[in-house]
Design a protein around this motif. Structure first.
Motif, PDB file in Angstrom:
ATOM      1  N   LEU A 214       0.814  -1.216   0.000  1.00 43.35           N
ATOM      2  CA  LEU A 214       0.000   0.000   0.000  1.00 43.35           C
ATOM      3  C   LEU A 214       0.849   1.268   0.000  1.00 43.35           C
ATOM      4  O   LEU A 214       0.362   2.344   0.346  1.00 43.35           O
ATOM      5  CB  LEU A 214      -0.924   0.027   1.235  1.00 43.35           C
ATOM      6  CG  LEU A 214      -1.938  -1.120   1.347  1.00 43.35           C
ATOM      7  CD1 LEU A 214      -2.707  -1.021   2.655  1.00 43.35           C
ATOM      8  CD2 LEU A 214      -2.874  -1.117   0.155  1.00 43.35           C
ATOM      9  N   SER A 215       2.124   1.112  -0.387  1.00 42.38           N
ATOM     10  CA  SER A 215       3.011   2.286  -0.332  1.00 42.38           C
ATOM     11  C   SER A 215       2.552   3.382  -1.298  1.00 42.38           C
ATOM     12  O   SER A 215       2.583   4.568  -0.958  1.00 42.38           O
ATOM     13  CB  SER A 215       4.448   1.865  -0.634  1.00 42.38           C
ATOM     14  OG  SER A 215       4.518   1.247  -1.916  1.00 42.38           O
TER      15      SER A 215
ATOM     16  N   GLY B 227      -6.303  18.192   6.151  1.00 45.90           N
ATOM     17  CA  GLY B 227      -5.982  18.342   7.567  1.00 45.90           C
ATOM     18  C   GLY B 227      -6.507  17.209   8.408  1.00 45.90           C
ATOM     19  O   GLY B 227      -6.520  17.297   9.640  1.00 45.90           O
ATOM     20  N   ALA B 228      -6.941  16.129   7.780  1.00 43.31           N
ATOM     21  CA  ALA B 228      -7.524  15.007   8.508  1.00 43.31           C
ATOM     22  C   ALA B 228      -6.534  13.849   8.578  1.00 43.31           C
ATOM     23  O   ALA B 228      -5.651  13.701   7.726  1.00 43.31           O
ATOM     24  CB  ALA B 228      -8.817  14.562   7.823  1.00 43.31           C
ATOM     25  N   ARG B 229      -6.651  13.047   9.585  1.00 39.63           N
ATOM     26  CA  ARG B 229      -5.851  11.823   9.741  1.00 39.63           C
ATOM     27  C   ARG B 229      -6.632  10.692   9.093  1.00 39.63           C
ATOM     28  O   ARG B 229      -7.780  10.414   9.466  1.00 39.63           O
ATOM     29  CB  ARG B 229      -5.648  11.550  11.221  1.00 39.63           C
ATOM     30  CG  ARG B 229      -4.727  10.386  11.527  1.00 39.63           C
ATOM     31  CD  ARG B 229      -4.443  10.337  13.012  1.00 39.63           C
ATOM     32  NE  ARG B 229      -3.533   9.264  13.357  1.00 39.63           N
ATOM     33  CZ  ARG B 229      -3.057   9.055  14.593  1.00 39.63           C
ATOM     34  NH1 ARG B 229      -3.415   9.869  15.588  1.00 39.63           N
ATOM     35  NH2 ARG B 229      -2.226   8.050  14.843  1.00 39.63           N
ATOM     36  N   ILE B 230      -5.992   9.987   8.107  1.00 34.91           N
ATOM     37  CA  ILE B 230      -6.696   8.975   7.320  1.00 34.91           C
ATOM     38  C   ILE B 230      -6.217   7.581   7.719  1.00 34.91           C
ATOM     39  O   ILE B 230      -5.020   7.310   7.776  1.00 34.91           O
ATOM     40  CB  ILE B 230      -6.461   9.196   5.819  1.00 34.91           C
ATOM     41  CG1 ILE B 230      -6.913  10.620   5.413  1.00 34.91           C
ATOM     42  CG2 ILE B 230      -7.210   8.150   4.995  1.00 34.91           C
ATOM     43  CD1 ILE B 230      -6.596  10.957   3.978  1.00 34.91           C
TER      44      ILE B 230
ATOM     45  N   LEU C 282      -4.865  -0.829   8.770  1.00 35.62           N
ATOM     46  CA  LEU C 282      -3.915  -1.228   7.740  1.00 35.62           C
ATOM     47  C   LEU C 282      -2.961  -0.094   7.393  1.00 35.62           C
ATOM     48  O   LEU C 282      -1.814  -0.348   7.000  1.00 35.62           O
ATOM     49  CB  LEU C 282      -4.663  -1.660   6.463  1.00 35.62           C
ATOM     50  CG  LEU C 282      -5.703  -2.798   6.636  1.00 35.62           C
ATOM     51  CD1 LEU C 282      -6.418  -3.057   5.315  1.00 35.62           C
ATOM     52  CD2 LEU C 282      -5.018  -4.050   7.158  1.00 35.62           C
ATOM     53  N   LEU C 283      -3.443   1.177   7.526  1.00 40.52           N
ATOM     54  CA  LEU C 283      -2.598   2.307   7.123  1.00 40.52           C
ATOM     55  C   LEU C 283      -3.043   3.535   7.929  1.00 40.52           C
ATOM     56  O   LEU C 283      -4.233   3.755   8.143  1.00 40.52           O
ATOM     57  CB  LEU C 283      -2.760   2.571   5.625  1.00 40.52           C
ATOM     58  CG  LEU C 283      -1.882   3.653   4.983  1.00 40.52           C
ATOM     59  CD1 LEU C 283      -1.573   3.263   3.535  1.00 40.52           C
ATOM     60  CD2 LEU C 283      -2.590   5.012   4.995  1.00 40.52           C
ATOM     61  N   ASP C 284      -2.036   4.309   8.370  1.00 42.89           N
ATOM     62  CA  ASP C 284      -2.288   5.559   9.109  1.00 42.89           C
ATOM     63  C   ASP C 284      -1.390   6.630   8.501  1.00 42.89           C
ATOM     64  O   ASP C 284      -0.159   6.496   8.515  1.00 42.89           O
ATOM     65  CB  ASP C 284      -1.982   5.368  10.600  1.00 42.89           C
ATOM     66  CG  ASP C 284      -2.331   6.606  11.418  1.00 42.89           C
ATOM     67  OD1 ASP C 284      -2.651   7.675  10.832  1.00 42.89           O
ATOM     68  OD2 ASP C 284      -2.317   6.513  12.665  1.00 42.89           O
TER      69      ASP C 284
ATOM     70  N   LEU D 232      -2.521   9.178  -0.230  1.00 43.66           N
ATOM     71  CA  LEU D 232      -3.370   9.566   0.903  1.00 43.66           C
ATOM     72  C   LEU D 232      -2.693  10.595   1.801  1.00 43.66           C
ATOM     73  O   LEU D 232      -3.368  11.414   2.444  1.00 43.66           O
ATOM     74  CB  LEU D 232      -3.765   8.339   1.718  1.00 43.66           C
ATOM     75  CG  LEU D 232      -4.712   7.346   1.017  1.00 43.66           C
ATOM     76  CD1 LEU D 232      -5.061   6.196   1.961  1.00 43.66           C
ATOM     77  CD2 LEU D 232      -5.975   8.040   0.539  1.00 43.66           C
ATOM     78  N   ASP D 233      -1.356  10.564   1.838  1.00 45.10           N
ATOM     79  CA  ASP D 233      -0.632  11.604   2.602  1.00 45.10           C
ATOM     80  C   ASP D 233      -0.919  12.990   2.025  1.00 45.10           C
ATOM     81  O   ASP D 233      -1.074  13.975   2.763  1.00 45.10           O
ATOM     82  CB  ASP D 233       0.868  11.339   2.575  1.00 45.10           C
ATOM     83  CG  ASP D 233       1.258  10.172   3.479  1.00 45.10           C
ATOM     84  OD1 ASP D 233       0.440   9.854   4.379  1.00 45.10           O
ATOM     85  OD2 ASP D 233       2.342   9.612   3.299  1.00 45.10           O
TER      86      ASP D 233
END
Length: 465
Positions: free
Chosen positions: A65-66, A80-83, A93-95, A72-73
């Motif tokens: 998922l790189s 401004g949201a954390r996904i 799975l990803l932050d 997504l970054d």
């Protein structure tokens, strides 16, 4: 404490500012905060749905998922949201903010329990601060394989709300100051002039008619009111002076005959007047009594005219009346060798008026003409018809009326001879009665006079149909 209009206005101004501030601080602030939360929640949910739809294939078939993480970054930085990417079992799975969260499990994770597009809280205890959270399912065909979860700090929403409310507070303060300027303008333009007017009215009520309300440069309704009050005070001062003169004149005209009557009677009682002369002096007493009677009747006539002004109008020939009045005054004319010159536009001129009162008008005018005419002269009486009216003129060639007295001759008891010695038989009421009678008819009377030349009085009456 708040009895004056101005104090009530200031109190209202303060209450307006206080209530306005409380409304903004509590109701508007809360409404603004709720609105921002709703808009942000809907925007994040729309973004979550877009991400889930855009990357569903990659999320479903790629173990690495790189590439997705990099994309997504960018989205996270923009919103401004954390996904988070979360699988169906609640495993992260990803932050985009903290990669170390990958592999963590969300205890009790049940996205199906959420009934709204967004929630506010610590998301199953995963955060220490409150977060605005939205989630969108990642569908593979007809199954859900995971979720896109976006977290937005509520502190950021509060910060935006506070910034917005600060702008509102500043605007409110500016508006309050502007309204204060209006209050200051009202104070100088309305309140202080009204206070001067109120003070002036109090002075007039106490009898100080010399007081003037000074409002220079005021051309509005307040200035008009001040000028009207000043004019009223002037008229009241004139009326007061007139009343003083009226009382003085009445006292003089009643005192003189009463003093004469008293003196004659006392002289007859103590023998100063011998019996053979008593008839002569009794005649003088009767003459003075008749003078008092004329004064009383004149005042009663004026009061009756001012009170009801009832007229008994009939049609009559004004020329016939003039001839009768002149004939009745022939004896008085013989003493000064006077004659009447009558000029009529038509042989018969019918008017519609009160016969008795118009007869009194003619008697008074002709009596004055006889009284003030020079010996061996004529009195001219004429009539003329113009525009459905008959104009009657009485002119003498006597001493005339001084210019400064023309406006005063209609006042009660006024006599042009200030010593009141030239016309001892007059009451000073004749012309007042004349004017009141003609005004009761809706007509007026004019005078033209020149000293040592004579005077002419002209009045009008409506023609009879």
């Amino acid at each position: 404490m708040f009895r004056t209009l101005y104090s009530k206005l200031v109190l209202g101004y303060i209450l307006y500012g206080l209530i306005g501030f409380l409304f903004i601080a509590f109701i508007s602030s809360s409404s603004t905060y709720d609105l921002l939360v709703e808009e942000k929640g809907n925007a994040l949910y729309a973004e979550a749905v877009r991400i889930a739809g855009t990357y569903s294939d990659q999320l479903a078939y790629e173990d690495d998922l790189s590439d997705v993480s990099d994309q997504l970054d960018i989205v996270s930085g923009f919103t401004g949201a954390r996904i988070w990417l979360v699988d169906d079992d609640g495993n992260i799975l990803l932050d985009t903010t903290d990669p170390g969260y990958a592999g963590e499990s969300i205890l009790g994770f049940d996205p199906g329990a959420e009934r709204s597009s967004y929630t506010i809280g610590r998301f199953y205890g995963m955060f220490t601060d409150e977060m605005l959270t939205v989630s969108a399912p990642i569908n593979y065909g007809y199954t859900t394989g995971g979720y896109v979860v976006l977290h937005y700090p509520m502190s950021s929403v509060l910060s935006v709300s506070t910034s917005f409310m600060n702008i509102v507070y500043i605007a409110s303060i500016i508006l309050f100051l502007l309204s204060f300027i209006i209050l200051v303008i009202f104070t100088f333009e309305v309140f202080l002039p009204l206070k001067q007017i109120s003070r002036g009215a109090s002075e007039y009520a106490s009898g100080n008619f010399a007081h003037k309300i000074s409002l220079k440069g005021k051309n509005d309704e307040i200035g008009y009111l001040a000028n009207t009050l000043d004019y009223m005070s002037g008229e009241l001062a004139k009326q007061e002076e007139y009343q003083r003169e009226f009382i003085a004149n009445v006292s003089h005209d009643f005192r003189s005959p009463l003093t004469s009557i008293k003196g004659y009677l006392e002289a007859m009682l103590d023998g100063t007047i011998p019996p053979e002369l008593r008839g002569k002096y009794i005649g003088r007493v009767i003459s003075e009594t008749e003078r008092l009677n004329k004064l009383t009747e004149g005042m009663l006539t004026l009061n009756s005219l001012e009170g009801k002004k009832l007229l008994k109008r009939t049609a009559f020939d004004i020329n016939r009346m003039i001839k009768d009045v002149c004939a009745a005054n022939e004896n008085a004319c013989e003493k000064k060798n006077l004659s009447f010159e009558l000029t009529f536009e038509d042989e018969t001129e019918m008017v519609y008026a009160d016969y008795g009162k118009i007869q009194q008008v003619l008697y008074n005018l002709i009596d004055n003409a006889i009284k003030f005419s020079n010996n061996d002269s004529a009195i001219y009486v004429s009539t003329a018809m113009r525009q459905r009216k008959v104009f009657i003129s009485v002119r003498d060639t006597g001493c005339g009326i001084p210019k400064e007295s023309l406006k005063k001759i209609w006042d009660r008891f006024y006599k042009t001879d200030s010593s009141r010695g030239r016309d001892r038989t007059g009451t000073g009421l004749g012309l007042s009665i004349v004017k009141e009678i003609l005004q009761a008819h809706g007509e007026n009377i004019d005078v033209v006079s020149t000293e040592k030349v004579g005077s002419e009085f002209t009045f009008s009456l409506p023609m009879a149909e």
